[in-house]
Design a protein around this motif. Structure first.
Motif, PDB file in Angstrom:
ATOM      1  N   ALA A  17       9.842   7.737  13.639  1.00  6.98           N
ATOM      2  CA  ALA A  17       9.321   6.468  13.311  1.00  6.98           C
ATOM      3  C   ALA A  17       9.791   5.267  14.322  1.00  6.98           C
ATOM      4  O   ALA A  17       9.197   4.717  14.914  1.00  6.98           O
ATOM      5  CB  ALA A  17       9.388   5.877  12.045  1.00  6.98           C
ATOM      6  N   VAL A  18      11.363   5.591  14.453  1.00  8.18           N
ATOM      7  CA  VAL A  18      11.948   4.666  15.370  1.00  8.18           C
ATOM      8  C   VAL A  18      11.286   5.048  16.891  1.00  8.18           C
ATOM      9  O   VAL A  18      11.104   3.965  17.667  1.00  8.18           O
ATOM     10  CB  VAL A  18      13.419   5.109  15.302  1.00  8.18           C
ATOM     11  N   TRP A  19      11.276   6.120  17.149  1.00  5.19           N
ATOM     12  CA  TRP A  19      10.728   6.561  18.740  1.00  5.19           C
ATOM     13  C   TRP A  19       9.324   6.169  18.641  1.00  5.19           C
ATOM     14  O   TRP A  19       8.765   5.446  19.790  1.00  5.19           O
ATOM     15  CB  TRP A  19      10.550   7.949  18.811  1.00  5.19           C
ATOM     16  N   TYR A  20       8.413   6.141  17.522  1.00  3.70           N
ATOM     17  CA  TYR A  20       6.910   5.753  17.521  1.00  3.70           C
ATOM     18  C   TYR A  20       6.746   4.305  17.790  1.00  3.70           C
ATOM     19  O   TYR A  20       5.923   3.657  18.430  1.00  3.70           O
ATOM     20  CB  TYR A  20       6.305   6.163  16.198  1.00  3.70           C
ATOM     21  N   VAL A  21       7.751   3.567  16.947  1.00  2.00           N
ATOM     22  CA  VAL A  21       7.617   2.305  17.173  1.00  2.00           C
ATOM     23  C   VAL A  21       7.868   1.364  18.618  1.00  2.00           C
ATOM     24  O   VAL A  21       7.360   0.757  19.175  1.00  2.00           O
ATOM     25  CB  VAL A  21       8.314   1.483  16.368  1.00  2.00           C
ATOM     26  N   GLY A  22       9.197   2.216  19.279  1.00  2.00           N
ATOM     27  CA  GLY A  22       9.817   1.821  20.384  1.00  2.00           C
ATOM     28  C   GLY A  22      10.786   0.880  20.324  1.00  2.00           C
ATOM     29  O   GLY A  22      10.997   0.353  19.407  1.00  2.00           O
ATOM     30  N   PRO A  23      11.522   0.597  21.580  1.00  3.69           N
ATOM     31  CA  PRO A  23      12.629  -0.001  21.624  1.00  3.69           C
ATOM     32  C   PRO A  23      12.304  -1.663  21.365  1.00  3.69           C
ATOM     33  O   PRO A  23      13.235  -2.543  21.049  1.00  3.69           O
ATOM     34  CB  PRO A  23      13.130  -0.042  23.139  1.00  3.69           C
ATOM     35  N   ASP A  24      11.087  -2.099  21.438  1.00  3.80           N
ATOM     36  CA  ASP A  24      10.521  -3.419  21.203  1.00  3.80           C
ATOM     37  C   ASP A  24      10.440  -3.697  19.519  1.00  3.80           C
ATOM     38  O   ASP A  24      10.275  -4.910  19.554  1.00  3.80           O
ATOM     39  CB  ASP A  24       9.505  -3.881  22.001  1.00  3.80           C
ATOM     40  N   GLY A  25      10.319  -2.848  18.899  1.00  5.96           N
ATOM     41  CA  GLY A  25       9.991  -3.321  17.447  1.00  5.96           C
ATOM     42  C   GLY A  25      11.273  -3.214  16.653  1.00  5.96           C
ATOM     43  O   GLY A  25      12.515  -3.166  17.326  1.00  5.96           O
ATOM     44  N   GLU A  26      11.058  -3.726  15.374  1.00  4.00           N
ATOM     45  CA  GLU A  26      12.001  -3.847  14.538  1.00  4.00           C
ATOM     46  C   GLU A  26      12.394  -2.834  13.756  1.00  4.00           C
ATOM     47  O   GLU A  26      11.532  -2.291  12.945  1.00  4.00           O
ATOM     48  CB  GLU A  26      11.639  -5.053  13.510  1.00  4.00           C
ATOM     49  N   MET A  56       0.927  -1.049   0.018  1.00  2.00           N
ATOM     50  CA  MET A  56      -0.135  -0.134  -0.115  1.00  2.00           C
ATOM     51  C   MET A  56       0.882   1.321  -0.011  1.00  2.00           C
ATOM     52  O   MET A  56       0.731   2.106  -0.642  1.00  2.00           O
ATOM     53  CB  MET A  56      -0.914  -0.021   1.210  1.00  2.00           C
ATOM     54  N   ILE A  57       2.000   1.231   0.899  1.00  3.86           N
ATOM     55  CA  ILE A  57       2.770   2.105   0.926  1.00  3.86           C
ATOM     56  C   ILE A  57       3.385   2.560  -0.433  1.00  3.86           C
ATOM     57  O   ILE A  57       3.595   3.801  -0.999  1.00  3.86           O
ATOM     58  CB  ILE A  57       3.819   2.342   1.923  1.00  3.86           C
ATOM     59  N   VAL A  58       3.948   1.733  -0.973  1.00  4.39           N
ATOM     60  CA  VAL A  58       4.522   1.927  -2.419  1.00  4.39           C
ATOM     61  C   VAL A  58       3.566   2.434  -3.429  1.00  4.39           C
ATOM     62  O   VAL A  58       3.815   3.284  -4.219  1.00  4.39           O
ATOM     63  CB  VAL A  58       5.186   0.691  -2.942  1.00  4.39           C
ATOM     64  N   THR A  59       2.309   1.832  -3.488  1.00  8.11           N
ATOM     65  CA  THR A  59       1.465   2.383  -4.450  1.00  8.11           C
ATOM     66  C   THR A  59       0.965   3.853  -3.996  1.00  8.11           C
ATOM     67  O   THR A  59       0.764   4.619  -5.112  1.00  8.11           O
ATOM     68  CB  THR A  59       0.038   1.457  -4.310  1.00  8.11           C
ATOM     69  N   LEU A  60       0.847   4.220  -2.777  1.00  7.83           N
ATOM     70  CA  LEU A  60       0.809   5.621  -2.605  1.00  7.83           C
ATOM     71  C   LEU A  60       2.052   6.538  -2.846  1.00  7.83           C
ATOM     72  O   LEU A  60       1.734   7.690  -3.235  1.00  7.83           O
ATOM     73  CB  LEU A  60       0.605   5.729  -0.937  1.00  7.83           C
ATOM     74  N   ILE A  61       3.017   5.933  -2.804  1.00  8.07           N
ATOM     75  CA  ILE A  61       4.307   6.738  -3.140  1.00  8.07           C
ATOM     76  C   ILE A  61       4.102   6.987  -4.828  1.00  8.07           C
ATOM     77  O   ILE A  61       4.319   8.342  -5.130  1.00  8.07           O
ATOM     78  CB  ILE A  61       5.607   6.131  -2.856  1.00  8.07           C
ATOM     79  N   VAL A  62       3.673   6.072  -5.410  1.00 10.37           N
ATOM     80  CA  VAL A  62       3.466   6.182  -6.894  1.00 10.37           C
ATOM     81  C   VAL A  62       2.330   7.169  -7.337  1.00 10.37           C
ATOM     82  O   VAL A  62       2.593   8.193  -8.111  1.00 10.37           O
ATOM     83  CB  VAL A  62       3.341   4.884  -7.573  1.00 10.37           C
ATOM     84  N   ILE A  63       1.513   7.078  -6.562  1.00 16.85           N
ATOM     85  CA  ILE A  63       0.201   7.934  -6.576  1.00 16.85           C
ATOM     86  C   ILE A  63       0.751   9.516  -6.192  1.00 16.85           C
ATOM     87  O   ILE A  63       0.268  10.534  -6.998  1.00 16.85           O
ATOM     88  CB  ILE A  63      -0.982   7.593  -5.738  1.00 16.85           C
ATOM     89  N   CYS A  64       1.421   9.629  -5.253  1.00 17.87           N
ATOM     90  CA  CYS A  64       1.858  11.004  -4.963  1.00 17.87           C
ATOM     91  C   CYS A  64       2.767  11.526  -5.890  1.00 17.87           C
ATOM     92  O   CYS A  64       2.662  12.802  -6.284  1.00 17.87           O
ATOM     93  CB  CYS A  64       2.652  10.961  -3.503  1.00 17.87           C
ATOM     94  N   ALA A 104       2.019  -2.704  11.541  1.00 18.08           N
ATOM     95  CA  ALA A 104       3.065  -3.019  10.688  1.00 18.08           C
ATOM     96  C   ALA A 104       4.318  -3.047  11.069  1.00 18.08           C
ATOM     97  O   ALA A 104       4.783  -1.798  11.552  1.00 18.08           O
ATOM     98  CB  ALA A 104       2.777  -2.365   9.351  1.00 18.08           C
ATOM     99  N   ASP A 105       5.005  -4.039  10.571  1.00 17.32           N
ATOM    100  CA  ASP A 105       6.536  -4.130  10.969  1.00 17.32           C
ATOM    101  C   ASP A 105       7.225  -2.871  10.233  1.00 17.32           C
ATOM    102  O   ASP A 105       6.977  -2.867   8.841  1.00 17.32           O
ATOM    103  CB  ASP A 105       7.203  -5.472  10.651  1.00 17.32           C
ATOM    104  N   PRO A 106       8.079  -2.037  10.588  1.00 13.96           N
ATOM    105  CA  PRO A 106       8.769  -1.128   9.767  1.00 13.96           C
ATOM    106  C   PRO A 106       9.717  -1.927   8.725  1.00 13.96           C
ATOM    107  O   PRO A 106      10.397  -2.785   9.119  1.00 13.96           O
ATOM    108  CB  PRO A 106       9.853  -0.459  10.918  1.00 13.96           C
ATOM    109  N   SER A 107       9.573  -1.363   7.341  1.00 13.18           N
ATOM    110  CA  SER A 107      10.321  -2.083   6.272  1.00 13.18           C
ATOM    111  C   SER A 107      10.880  -1.091   5.629  1.00 13.18           C
ATOM    112  O   SER A 107      10.692   0.173   5.797  1.00 13.18           O
ATOM    113  CB  SER A 107       9.280  -3.099   5.769  1.00 13.18           C
ATOM    114  N   TRP A 108      11.376  -1.539   4.481  1.00 15.86           N
ATOM    115  CA  TRP A 108      12.114  -0.517   3.509  1.00 15.86           C
ATOM    116  C   TRP A 108      11.079   0.217   2.810  1.00 15.86           C
ATOM    117  O   TRP A 108      11.349   1.587   2.221  1.00 15.86           O
ATOM    118  CB  TRP A 108      12.415  -1.257   2.430  1.00 15.86           C
ATOM    119  N   ALA A 140       2.282   6.754   9.231  1.00 18.97           N
ATOM    120  CA  ALA A 140       2.138   6.593  10.694  1.00 18.97           C
ATOM    121  C   ALA A 140       1.010   5.655  10.831  1.00 18.97           C
ATOM    122  O   ALA A 140       1.186   4.992  11.938  1.00 18.97           O
ATOM    123  CB  ALA A 140       1.908   8.053  11.068  1.00 18.97           C
ATOM    124  N   ILE A 141      -0.184   5.777  10.112  1.00 23.57           N
ATOM    125  CA  ILE A 141      -1.047   4.810  10.556  1.00 23.57           C
ATOM    126  C   ILE A 141      -0.872   3.448  10.203  1.00 23.57           C
ATOM    127  O   ILE A 141      -1.249   2.545  11.096  1.00 23.57           O
ATOM    128  CB  ILE A 141      -2.408   5.234   9.668  1.00 23.57           C
TER     129      ILE A 141
END
Length: 207
Positions: free
Chosen positions: A135-144, A1-9, A59-63, A52-53
């Motif tokens: 985003a790192v702060w938002y995910v927290g220390p326990d996230g990837e 979804m994120i990649v599609t939105l980047i293309v749309i933007c 969702a796991d942080p990814s590329w 952010a949503i």
């Protein structure tokens, strides 16, 4: 979804840009055209909110999230330059305005131009890094968050390479070939030494 939105933007950026310039110069509605151009930052805001949503929903942080941050940073750092360049060409082609000033090609003027473009890359990397750190702060220390930290490294590595390229123009500024061709060739020192003081002799003038 994120990649599609980047293309749309990205598509939306160019659609709004073309529409804004057409309304501004072809339809002679400068305020409406300016309003369309000012809508372009909304695309980045939409992308930021959706990213952010997506993270908030687990969702796991990814590329994909890193790429979204870099896209927003690039738009902030270099988008205004693109809009200004196209606006100058549109004013010249569609409204009879003066030809847009071309960037310098030689000498230290070219080096200063490349330095200004590099500063745009610094702004882009700073904005992208700020978003990724949020985003790192938002995910927290326990996230990837390894992929997010990796994108910060990518952003500044690209900026460093761009900086070296810009620095090369300052160290070895390109020379204007036309200026080289117009230079008057210097006389050989040995030929100068053979000439008599005060000009040619009278017997040489009579020959």
């Amino acid at each position: 979804m994120i990649v599609t939105l980047i293309v749309i933007c990205e598509i939306g950026f160019w659609v709004l840009l073309a529409a804004g310039l057409a309304v501004r110069y072809l339809l002679r509605m400068p305020r409406t055209g300016l309003a369309l151009l000012l809508c372009e930052p909304l695309l980045e805001i939409v992308l930021l909110v959706v990213t952010a949503i997506d993270l908030k929903n687990g969702a796991d942080p990814s590329w994909k999230h890193g790429l979204a941050a870099l896209y927003i940073g690039y738009t902030v750092g270099h988008g205004h330059r693109t809009v200004k360049w196209l606006d100058g060409h549109a004013a010249h082609r569609l409204a009879g305005g003066p030809p847009p000033v071309r960037p310098p090609r030689y000498g230290m003027a070219r080096a200063r131009h490349e330095g200004a473009v590099w500063l745009g890359s610094v702004v882009a990397a700073a904005v992208a890094s700020g978003l990724l750190l949020l985003a790192v702060w938002y995910v927290g220390p326990d996230g990837e968050t390894e992929s997010l930290w990796g994108w910060i490294t990518v952003a500044w590595r690209a900026t460093g390479i761009h900086g070296l390229i810009a620095l090369s123009y300052a160290i070895w500024p390109p020379k204007d070939p036309a200026a080289k061709g117009s230079a008057v060739p210097a006389r050989d020192p040995e030929d100068v030494a053979d000439l008599p003081v005060g000009g040619p002799r009278k017997d040489e003038e009579q020959v």
